[in-house]
Design a protein around this motif. Structure first.
Motif, PDB file in Angstrom:
ATOM      1  N   ALA A   1       0.796  -1.046  -0.045  1.00 16.61           N
ATOM      2  CA  ALA A   1       0.032  -0.075   0.149  1.00 16.61           C
ATOM      3  C   ALA A   1       0.779   1.092   0.055  1.00 16.61           C
ATOM      4  O   ALA A   1       0.685   2.255  -0.784  1.00 16.61           O
ATOM      5  N   ILE A   2       1.902   1.285   0.749  1.00 14.83           N
ATOM      6  CA  ILE A   2       2.787   2.229   0.922  1.00 14.83           C
ATOM      7  C   ILE A   2       3.630   2.622  -0.498  1.00 14.83           C
ATOM      8  O   ILE A   2       3.781   3.394  -0.963  1.00 14.83           O
TER       9      ILE A   2
ATOM     10  N   ALA B   1       1.016   4.181  -3.030  1.00 17.72           N
ATOM     11  CA  ALA B   1       1.000   5.578  -2.568  1.00 17.72           C
ATOM     12  C   ALA B   1       2.359   6.233  -2.969  1.00 17.72           C
ATOM     13  O   ALA B   1       2.126   7.406  -3.655  1.00 17.72           O
TER      14      ALA B   1
ATOM     15  N   MET C   1       2.206   6.846  -6.920  1.00 13.04           N
ATOM     16  CA  MET C   1       1.427   7.917  -7.540  1.00 13.04           C
ATOM     17  C   MET C   1       2.100   9.339  -7.209  1.00 13.04           C
ATOM     18  O   MET C   1       1.941   9.914  -7.980  1.00 13.04           O
TER      19      MET C   1
ATOM     20  N   ILE D   1      -6.982   3.587   5.909  1.00  6.81           N
ATOM     21  CA  ILE D   1      -5.925   4.291   5.034  1.00  6.81           C
ATOM     22  C   ILE D   1      -5.683   3.618   3.903  1.00  6.81           C
ATOM     23  O   ILE D   1      -5.506   4.148   2.777  1.00  6.81           O
ATOM     24  N   ILE D   2      -5.381   2.343   3.912  1.00  9.61           N
ATOM     25  CA  ILE D   2      -5.418   1.345   2.896  1.00  9.61           C
ATOM     26  C   ILE D   2      -6.397   1.663   1.847  1.00  9.61           C
ATOM     27  O   ILE D   2      -5.954   1.578   0.670  1.00  9.61           O
TER      28      ILE D   2
ATOM     29  N   ILE E   1      -5.819   4.445  -0.010  1.00 13.42           N
ATOM     30  CA  ILE E   1      -4.712   4.542  -0.904  1.00 13.42           C
ATOM     31  C   ILE E   1      -5.176   4.049  -2.386  1.00 13.42           C
ATOM     32  O   ILE E   1      -4.849   4.450  -3.262  1.00 13.42           O
ATOM     33  N   TRP E   2      -5.919   2.883  -2.244  1.00 13.68           N
ATOM     34  CA  TRP E   2      -6.436   2.135  -3.294  1.00 13.68           C
ATOM     35  C   TRP E   2      -7.499   2.812  -4.121  1.00 13.68           C
ATOM     36  O   TRP E   2      -7.538   2.755  -5.307  1.00 13.68           O
TER      37      TRP E   2
ATOM     38  N   ALA F   1      -7.877   6.190  -4.251  1.00 11.90           N
ATOM     39  CA  ALA F   1      -6.929   7.288  -4.841  1.00 11.90           C
ATOM     40  C   ALA F   1      -6.130   6.770  -6.127  1.00 11.90           C
ATOM     41  O   ALA F   1      -6.222   7.412  -7.156  1.00 11.90           O
ATOM     42  N   ALA F   2      -5.605   5.522  -6.009  1.00 13.89           N
ATOM     43  CA  ALA F   2      -4.890   4.911  -6.874  1.00 13.89           C
ATOM     44  C   ALA F   2      -5.677   4.744  -8.093  1.00 13.89           C
ATOM     45  O   ALA F   2      -5.626   4.925  -9.351  1.00 13.89           O
TER      46      ALA F   2
END
Length: 348
Positions: free
Chosen positions: A65-66, A69, A72, A141-142, A145-146, A148-149
């Protein structure tokens, strides 16, 4: 609900894994392999499989996940600004669909039923806040992130919705394309595996939690393997049957069952708090709200009673008043606290 959850989290990861492997490792093969893992994780003591692999699963999930992020930011992806465009399907009432569609985002009955497993593994009660609040924030948070991706990769929520819709790449295809493009073949594969970790670890604990709940209810000692099999075999038979049902139908039914379980857990907590002369409103008000949501939804839903919307509204409100009235009559009027029941464990 646990059986439905287990079945949901067999089909999803199986599709993702099938997209990464040769043609002979198709969906039925992966469904079978995942069910075998679930059987072992359900029957064996928690420290034999789950306790050994979960630290690696968790590390993979967080690192990937990091990585997504970071990709991106480094590669200059632009997260589109959200507009106020109403994307809700036409002729579909927002109430109560909004609170069912966001299956775990509204309130999660699944996480509530998994708390006994975590409680059995925690050395001290003081770790409860770190475990439950910490994982809630980490999971959120995870998910962000996905989300947003996906939006930045396809340019907008509308384009992402097209890819997820029937005829598009589907969730498995979207995850694979976003991950491999941003992180390359190896990094993308690891990222996809990190995503697969979420449903896999939900499915195994769903079946395990179901076994323990049934054992606690029947007061069956779970140390003998035979007694574990007596409970687990029917669970997996039903779970395998549910994987043959249309996934979209199964997911909607799971979403309703998830919220219904949360509603029941909230009422149980409200009763306990009221009997102990503690502030019950933190549980009773959400319980009343979720009672109206779940009753109204199943009355109008295609997988439910298929009543007209206005009829479902009135009947759902009326039915919701029954548990609210029982709570007010039986519990709030009780002055003397009832001692907490003795703890019963069926083994981990």
């Amino acid at each position: 609900m646990q059986k439905k959850l287990g079945a949901v989290f067999v089909t999803g990861p199986a599709k993702l894994l099938a997209s990464l492997t040769p043609a002979w490792m198709n969906l039925p093969v992966w469904v079978g392999l995942i069910l075998v893992y679930y059987i072992l994780a359900t029957l064996l003591p928690v420290d034999k499989i789950i306790g050994r692999v979960y630290p690696f699963f968790g590390a993979l999930l967080l690192v990937m996940a990091i990585g997504v992020a970071g990709a991106m930011l480094v590669q200059g992806y632009h997260i589109p600004e959200l507009t106020l465009t109403n994307m809700h399907p036409k002729n579909a009432p927002i109430w109560p669909l909004l609170f069912i569609t966001i299956a775990c985002g509204a309130i999660s009955g699944f996480h509530a039923t998994q708390s006994p497993i975590m409680a059995r593994c925690a050395r001290n009660e003081k770790y409860g806040r770190q475990i439950f609040y910490g994982m809630m924030i980490a999971e959120g948070i995870i998910a962000l992130i996905w989300a947003a991706a996906g939006m930045s990769f396809y340019g907008s929520t509308q384009e992402l919705a097209k890819m997820l819709a029937p005829g598009g790449a589907g969730p498995a295809g979207v995850v694979k394309e976003v991950a491999t493009t941003m992180l390359g073949a190896w990094g993308g594969t690891l990222a996809v595996l990190g995503v697969i970790v979420l449903p896999i670890t939900s499915g195994d604990t769903a079946f395990r939690g179901a076994r323990l709940l049934i054992a606690d209810f029947l007061q069956w000692d779970q140390k003998p393997l035979v007694k574990r099999l007596v409970i687990a075999v029917p669970l997996f038979a039903v779970g395998f049957y549910l994987t043959q049902i249309d996934f979209n139908f199964l997911w909607r039914y799971f979403a309703w069952a998830n919220q219904t379980t949360a509603m029941i857990m909230l009422w149980a907590a409200a009763v306990y708090l009221a009997q102990q002369n503690k502030l019950h409103w933190v549980a009773s008000l959400p319980a009343a709200f979720m009672t109206m949501v779940t009753f109204t939804y199943i009355l109008m839903a295609p997988e439910g009673f298929k009543l007209a919307v206005q009829v479902a509204y009135l009947l759902g409100l009326g039915l919701a008043m029954i548990p609210v009235g029982l709570f007010a009559w039986k519990v709030i009027s009780t002055k003397n606290p009832v001692p907490a029941p003795a703890k019963k464990t069926a083994g981990v």
